[in-house]
Scaffold this motif. Sequence first.
Motif, PDB file in Angstrom:
ATOM      1  N   GLN A 104       0.806  -1.215   0.000  1.00  0.00           N
ATOM      2  CA  GLN A 104       0.000   0.000   0.000  1.00  0.00           C
ATOM      3  C   GLN A 104       0.845   1.273   0.000  1.00  0.00           C
ATOM      4  O   GLN A 104       0.511   2.235  -0.694  1.00  0.00           O
ATOM      5  CB  GLN A 104      -0.926   0.015   1.220  1.00  0.00           C
ATOM      6  CG  GLN A 104      -1.827   1.232   1.296  1.00  0.00           C
ATOM      7  CD  GLN A 104      -2.821   1.140   2.428  1.00  0.00           C
ATOM      8  OE1 GLN A 104      -3.212   0.058   2.845  1.00  0.00           O
ATOM      9  NE2 GLN A 104      -3.254   2.273   2.939  1.00  0.00           N
ATOM     10  N   ASN A 116       5.062   4.461  12.936  1.00  0.00           N
ATOM     11  CA  ASN A 116       3.749   3.889  13.224  1.00  0.00           C
ATOM     12  C   ASN A 116       3.157   4.465  14.504  1.00  0.00           C
ATOM     13  O   ASN A 116       3.835   5.160  15.268  1.00  0.00           O
ATOM     14  CB  ASN A 116       3.834   2.357  13.293  1.00  0.00           C
ATOM     15  CG  ASN A 116       4.736   1.872  14.409  1.00  0.00           C
ATOM     16  OD1 ASN A 116       4.454   2.071  15.586  1.00  0.00           O
ATOM     17  ND2 ASN A 116       5.850   1.240  14.055  1.00  0.00           N
ATOM     18  N   ARG A 146      -4.071  -6.093   8.395  1.00  0.00           N
ATOM     19  CA  ARG A 146      -2.864  -5.299   8.627  1.00  0.00           C
ATOM     20  C   ARG A 146      -2.434  -5.398  10.091  1.00  0.00           C
ATOM     21  O   ARG A 146      -3.190  -5.065  11.002  1.00  0.00           O
ATOM     22  CB  ARG A 146      -3.094  -3.844   8.234  1.00  0.00           C
ATOM     23  CG  ARG A 146      -3.453  -3.729   6.765  1.00  0.00           C
ATOM     24  CD  ARG A 146      -3.248  -2.335   6.192  1.00  0.00           C
ATOM     25  NE  ARG A 146      -3.516  -2.390   4.762  1.00  0.00           N
ATOM     26  CZ  ARG A 146      -2.644  -2.788   3.848  1.00  0.00           C
ATOM     27  NH1 ARG A 146      -1.431  -3.147   4.223  1.00  0.00           N
ATOM     28  NH2 ARG A 146      -2.962  -2.832   2.572  1.00  0.00           N
ATOM     29  N   GLY A 199      -0.288   0.454  13.142  1.00  0.00           N
ATOM     30  CA  GLY A 199      -0.908   1.699  12.697  1.00  0.00           C
ATOM     31  C   GLY A 199      -0.129   2.427  11.621  1.00  0.00           C
ATOM     32  O   GLY A 199      -0.477   3.557  11.263  1.00  0.00           O
ATOM     33  N   TRP A 200       0.918   1.799  11.067  1.00  0.00           N
ATOM     34  CA  TRP A 200       1.771   2.454  10.070  1.00  0.00           C
ATOM     35  C   TRP A 200       0.959   3.041   8.929  1.00  0.00           C
ATOM     36  O   TRP A 200       1.158   4.193   8.531  1.00  0.00           O
ATOM     37  CB  TRP A 200       2.790   1.442   9.539  1.00  0.00           C
ATOM     38  CG  TRP A 200       3.805   1.983   8.566  1.00  0.00           C
ATOM     39  CD1 TRP A 200       3.562   2.600   7.371  1.00  0.00           C
ATOM     40  CD2 TRP A 200       5.223   1.953   8.702  1.00  0.00           C
ATOM     41  NE1 TRP A 200       4.739   2.940   6.745  1.00  0.00           N
ATOM     42  CE2 TRP A 200       5.777   2.553   7.545  1.00  0.00           C
ATOM     43  CE3 TRP A 200       6.089   1.454   9.680  1.00  0.00           C
ATOM     44  CZ2 TRP A 200       7.158   2.670   7.351  1.00  0.00           C
ATOM     45  CZ3 TRP A 200       7.456   1.569   9.480  1.00  0.00           C
ATOM     46  CH2 TRP A 200       7.985   2.179   8.331  1.00  0.00           C
ATOM     47  N   THR A 201       0.049   2.276   8.355  1.00  0.00           N
ATOM     48  CA  THR A 201      -0.699   2.736   7.184  1.00  0.00           C
ATOM     49  C   THR A 201      -1.899   3.598   7.546  1.00  0.00           C
ATOM     50  O   THR A 201      -2.645   4.034   6.669  1.00  0.00           O
ATOM     51  CB  THR A 201      -1.174   1.539   6.335  1.00  0.00           C
ATOM     52  OG1 THR A 201      -1.905   0.629   7.169  1.00  0.00           O
ATOM     53  CG2 THR A 201       0.008   0.810   5.716  1.00  0.00           C
ATOM     54  N   SER A 202      -2.085   3.880   8.843  1.00  0.00           N
ATOM     55  CA  SER A 202      -3.218   4.694   9.277  1.00  0.00           C
ATOM     56  C   SER A 202      -2.839   6.110   9.675  1.00  0.00           C
ATOM     57  O   SER A 202      -3.711   6.960   9.838  1.00  0.00           O
ATOM     58  CB  SER A 202      -3.914   4.022  10.474  1.00  0.00           C
ATOM     59  OG  SER A 202      -4.421   2.767  10.121  1.00  0.00           O
ATOM     60  N   VAL A 203      -1.540   6.355   9.860  1.00  0.00           N
ATOM     61  CA  VAL A 203      -1.116   7.669  10.350  1.00  0.00           C
ATOM     62  C   VAL A 203      -0.038   8.259   9.443  1.00  0.00           C
ATOM     63  O   VAL A 203       0.641   7.537   8.711  1.00  0.00           O
ATOM     64  CB  VAL A 203      -0.573   7.581  11.792  1.00  0.00           C
ATOM     65  CG1 VAL A 203      -1.639   7.053  12.738  1.00  0.00           C
ATOM     66  CG2 VAL A 203       0.655   6.698  11.871  1.00  0.00           C
ATOM     67  N   ASP A 204       0.116   9.580   9.512  1.00  0.00           N
ATOM     68  CA  ASP A 204       1.164  10.245   8.742  1.00  0.00           C
ATOM     69  C   ASP A 204       2.539   9.925   9.298  1.00  0.00           C
ATOM     70  O   ASP A 204       3.491   9.719   8.566  1.00  0.00           O
ATOM     71  CB  ASP A 204       0.964  11.759   8.738  1.00  0.00           C
ATOM     72  CG  ASP A 204      -0.220  12.181   7.893  1.00  0.00           C
ATOM     73  OD1 ASP A 204      -0.572  11.421   6.976  1.00  0.00           O
ATOM     74  OD2 ASP A 204      -0.793  13.248   8.162  1.00  0.00           O
TER      75      ASP A 204
END
Length: 263
Positions: A145, A209, A241, A245-250
């Motif tokens: 992603q 993350n 996943r 939280g890597w792909t959920s936060v900046d």
Amino acid sequence: MDDQTTYQDLFRLEGRRALVIGAGGIGSAAARALAAHGADVTCADWDLAAAEETAAAVHGSAVMLNITDAEAVRTAAERMPEMDIVVLTAATNVRKRILEYLPEDFDRVVNLNLKGTFSVIKFFGETMVRRGTGSLIIFSSIRDQVVEPGQSVYAATKAGAVQLVKTAAAEFGESGVRVNAISPGIVETALTEQIKSQPEWYQAYATKNALGRWSVPAELAGAVVYLASDAASYITGTTLRVDGGWTSVDGRFTPPTSSSQGG
């Protein structure tokens, strides 16, 4: 699922046979977790010693398997047609920018990560479809992603693996076979030694993350047991996943906030 006993048994794997391909690192943790929940586990790896080490820990058996050899995968599936659970963790990466990538680098990554994944899904999926049951679990990566410089071919193969999982789920579903992916974030394994040896790089990944740290292989094991078990009986074609939280936060920067600021 209408009584307490049924719910208590959701994660039990007694009587089920599991094959873990890529039995070192994350695969070792997956094998141990499956065995702990009652599965009879076979460990496979191109490195037979690695497979044997994990097999000894789970009182299972070990086989040598190179998934870049499609015929070897076909033969393995024919010799082990009874597998209820197949977990594939094996993968490789060549960290180079696109302009530096060599054809042999490309072939090495694609042959294992994409062609190998296809062979496992095809041949073990075939035996599961014939039996009308089974759970295939393919390890992807957050790189399916999000990307960074040097991850082009690896990221492409992991995105491709997810699409293979979705298609297989659509094609095998009517036969009672489930196919899912697990997408880890950054995990402390032998394959990440290069990053771990450089403190700035290691810390940058840790702070990317939401949890602010790396994971360890055991933290992926719960996802494997879940997708293998009856607790996930209505889950197929999904990517779970496990990335902190890597792909959920900046990540990387926490800005000051107030009610008057826009975003």
